[in-house]
Design a protein around this motif. Structure first.
Motif, short mmCIF file in Angstrom:
data_model
loop_
_atom_site.label_atom_id
_atom_site.label_comp_id
_atom_site.label_asym_id
_atom_site.label_seq_id
_atom_site.Cartn_x
_atom_site.Cartn_y
_atom_site.Cartn_z
N THR A 170 0.71 -1.17 0.13
CA THR A 170 0.14 0.05 0.01
C THR A 170 0.94 1.11 -0.02
OG1 THR A 170 -0.25 -0.31 2.42
CG2 THR A 170 -1.86 -1.08 1.15
N ALA A 171 1.93 1.00 0.57
CA ALA A 171 2.90 2.31 0.67
C ALA A 171 3.33 2.84 -0.71
CB ALA A 171 4.17 2.10 1.47
N GLU A 174 0.36 4.19 -2.86
CA GLU A 174 0.30 5.75 -2.27
C GLU A 174 1.22 6.55 -2.95
OE1 GLU A 174 -0.14 5.23 1.86
OE2 GLU A 174 -2.17 4.47 1.83
N GLN A 175 2.45 6.23 -2.96
CA GLN A 175 3.54 6.83 -3.41
C GLN A 175 3.60 7.02 -4.81
OE1 GLN A 175 7.52 4.93 -2.96
NE2 GLN A 175 8.53 6.85 -2.63
N ALA A 176 2.99 6.13 -5.63
CA ALA A 176 2.76 6.32 -7.09
C ALA A 176 1.91 7.27 -7.30
CB ALA A 176 2.40 4.98 -7.75
N ALA A 177 0.62 7.19 -6.51
CA ALA A 177 -0.55 8.14 -6.78
C ALA A 177 -0.24 9.65 -6.48
CB ALA A 177 -1.48 7.70 -5.81
N ARG A 178 0.62 9.77 -5.48
CA ARG A 178 1.04 11.15 -5.08
C ARG A 178 1.86 11.47 -6.04
NH1 ARG A 178 1.10 8.64 0.63
NH2 ARG A 178 -0.70 9.39 1.71
N GLY A 180 1.44 11.23 -8.86
CA GLY A 180 0.68 11.32 -10.14
C GLY A 180 0.97 10.42 -11.34
N TRP A 181 1.69 9.30 -10.72
CA TRP A 181 2.17 8.08 -11.63
C TRP A 181 1.17 7.06 -11.71
CZ3 TRP A 181 7.95 6.89 -11.16
CH2 TRP A 181 8.75 8.05 -11.44
N GLY A 182 1.27 6.09 -12.91
CA GLY A 182 0.66 4.83 -12.64
C GLY A 182 1.02 4.02 -11.63
N PHE A 183 0.49 2.61 -11.46
CA PHE A 183 1.24 1.93 -10.44
C PHE A 183 0.67 0.63 -10.91
CE2 PHE A 183 0.39 -0.94 -6.66
CZ PHE A 183 1.62 -0.69 -6.16
N VAL A 184 1.79 -0.35 -10.73
CA VAL A 184 1.56 -1.76 -11.17
C VAL A 184 1.64 -2.57 -9.90
CG1 VAL A 184 2.27 -3.66 -12.74
CG2 VAL A 184 2.12 -1.32 -13.65
N HIS A 185 0.70 -3.27 -9.39
CA HIS A 185 0.83 -3.96 -8.43
C HIS A 185 1.44 -5.50 -8.99
CE1 HIS A 185 0.05 -5.68 -4.30
NE2 HIS A 185 -0.70 -6.84 -4.62
N LEU A 200 -4.65 -2.03 -4.35
CA LEU A 200 -5.51 -1.30 -5.27
C LEU A 200 -6.26 -0.04 -4.77
CD1 LEU A 200 -6.99 -4.69 -7.15
CD2 LEU A 200 -4.84 -3.11 -7.89
N ASN A 201 -6.88 -0.38 -3.71
CA ASN A 201 -7.70 0.41 -2.97
C ASN A 201 -7.03 1.75 -2.69
OD1 ASN A 201 -10.03 -1.34 -3.19
ND2 ASN A 201 -10.00 -2.11 -1.20
N ALA A 202 -5.75 1.50 -2.11
CA ALA A 202 -5.05 2.66 -1.66
C ALA A 202 -4.59 3.70 -2.79
CB ALA A 202 -3.72 2.18 -0.76
N TYR A 203 -4.23 3.02 -3.80
CA TYR A 203 -4.04 3.90 -5.03
C TYR A 203 -5.15 4.46 -5.68
CZ TYR A 203 -2.43 5.10 -9.66
OH TYR A 203 -2.39 5.86 -10.59
N GLU A 204 -6.31 3.93 -5.67
CA GLU A 204 -7.60 4.50 -6.22
C GLU A 204 -8.11 5.64 -5.39
OE1 GLU A 204 -12.00 2.88 -8.21
OE2 GLU A 204 -11.02 1.89 -6.51
N ALA A 205 -7.72 5.55 -4.09
CA ALA A 205 -8.40 6.49 -3.25
C ALA A 205 -7.73 7.72 -3.57
CB ALA A 205 -8.12 6.09 -1.59
N ILE A 206 -6.53 7.81 -4.09
CA ILE A 206 -5.79 9.03 -4.27
C ILE A 206 -5.97 9.47 -5.79
CG2 ILE A 206 -3.54 10.20 -4.34
CD1 ILE A 206 -2.88 8.36 -1.84
N ALA A 207 -5.75 8.36 -6.74
CA ALA A 207 -5.62 8.73 -7.94
C ALA A 207 -6.98 8.77 -8.56
CB ALA A 207 -4.66 7.70 -8.83
N GLY A 208 -7.88 8.12 -8.13
CA GLY A 208 -9.28 8.07 -8.59
C GLY A 208 -9.69 6.99 -9.72
N HIS A 209 -8.82 6.08 -9.91
CA HIS A 209 -8.72 5.00 -10.77
C HIS A 209 -7.83 3.94 -10.25
CE1 HIS A 209 -5.16 5.71 -12.87
NE2 HIS A 209 -5.18 6.74 -12.31
#
Length: 327
Positions: A170-171, A174-178, A180-185, A200-209
């Motif tokens: 999750t860290a 969240e780092q990717a979302a902040r 403004g990057w994409g994230f690959v789990h 997945l939820n942690a990224y979507e909570a910040i990035a919106g997708h």
């Protein structure tokens, strides 16, 4: 079809073949993926391995871009701890200028090799520079977006490479979302549904997708053949007293890592990744189930089989079934 398909290639060195053979197989896979309509083709970075020839993704990306016409090509990923952010920004700006709109820059946080190889890579770095990854990621984004007060990068492409952070926590999400990057789990390294959903939820909570999910998949004409080719995949993870840990393919590799790391104070954890092995119909049925369960719209497929022809056949089978599903 409600999801995109992309590929991750590690340039496996099959028994009885060489590193150059492995790179040729990777290029053949990329050209086939381009013809068949895959969305992305990424190449990995590993060092000092007798099983993998993927030591320089930025060079391989350039080679593949010149031999394909449509597919996005990128790193999965550059191991930033070994390098200066400025240099990576320059390299991928050149690539993006040569192939506008087709370049992905994926960044990995692991060392990508045993400690001896890592020390060789980092022998000229300033003390503690490799560990300051948060700063390096921020610097990389700043260099790419420039101009910068101290220096600029050239050429400055009309379309920047799309940026991704690769991770399994999750860290990292969240780092990717902040950034403004994409994230690959990294579902191809950990098949735990609870931890996957949390990331997945942690990224979507910040990035919106939703981010992308990497997983291991291999198709063959029969389920028995696919399962036989893949075997029983698992990752052996030595966890040291100082908190350092890394995924490795066997307990022997974990013990050798500990020897090179210089510590006998560690424990072994076993991780079983998400593995899809079967016919192309089996693969797509499983992907559809994961898409419905996790809300993911793109999968990056890591194929664990080293044999060139078997890998190419799997790529072909999965793509042709995707067309049938879409129709």
């Amino acid at each position: 079809m409600p999801y995109r398909l992309s590929l991750l290639d590690k340039s496996h060195i099959a028994p009885g073949t060489s590193g150059p053979d492995a790179l040729a197989a990777t290029v053949a896979a990329a050209r086939l993926a381009d013809e068949l309509g895959y969305h992305r083709f990424w190449v990995a970075e590993h060092h000092g391995s007798a099983q993998l020839a993927s030591a320089a993704p930025e060079i391989l990306v350039s080679h593949i871009l010149a031999r394909t016409s449509r597919i996005r090509v990128g790193s999965g990923g550059v191991l930033l701890q070994h390098y200066a952010s400025y240099k990576i920004a320059e390299q991928f700006s050149v690539l993006a200028a040569l192939a506008p709109g087709r370049v992905d820059l994926g960044i990995g946080k692991s060392p990508g090799g045993l400690p001896h190889a890592t020390r060789a890579l980092q022998s000229d770095l300033l003390p503690d520079a490799a560990q300051d990854l948060a700063r390096k990621l921020n610097d990389l984004e700043a260099w790419l977006n420039g101009p910068h007060r101290e220096a600029d990068i050239q050429p400055r492409p009309a379309i920047l490479p799309e940026r991704f952070l690769l991770g399994g926590s999750t860290a990292s999400a969240e780092q990717a979302a902040r950034l403004g990057w994409g994230f690959v789990h990294a579902g191809h390294q950990d098949g735990d549904r609870t931890s996957t959903l949390a990331a997945l939820n942690a990224y979507e909570a910040i990035a919106g997708h939703r981010p992308i999910l990497a997983l291991t998949a291999f198709a063959a004409p029969t389920r028995a053949e696919a399962e036989d080719r893949v075997g029983e995949l698992r990752f052996v993870r030595p966890v040291f007293a100082d908190g350092h840990s890394v995924n490795l393919p066997s307990e022997d590799a974990a013990h050798e890592y500990a020897r090179q790391y210089g510590s006998d104070d560690y424990r072994i954890e076993i991780r079983v990744p998400t593995v899809l092995a079967g016919t192309a119909e089996d693969i797509h049925e499983a992907l559809a189930g994961l898409q419905a369960d996790l809300g993911v719209s793109e999968f990056i497929i890591d194929q664990p089989v080293a044999d060139r022809q078997a890998r190419l056949a799997s790529i072909d089978l999965i793509a042709r079934q995707a067309r049938r599903v879409a129709a």
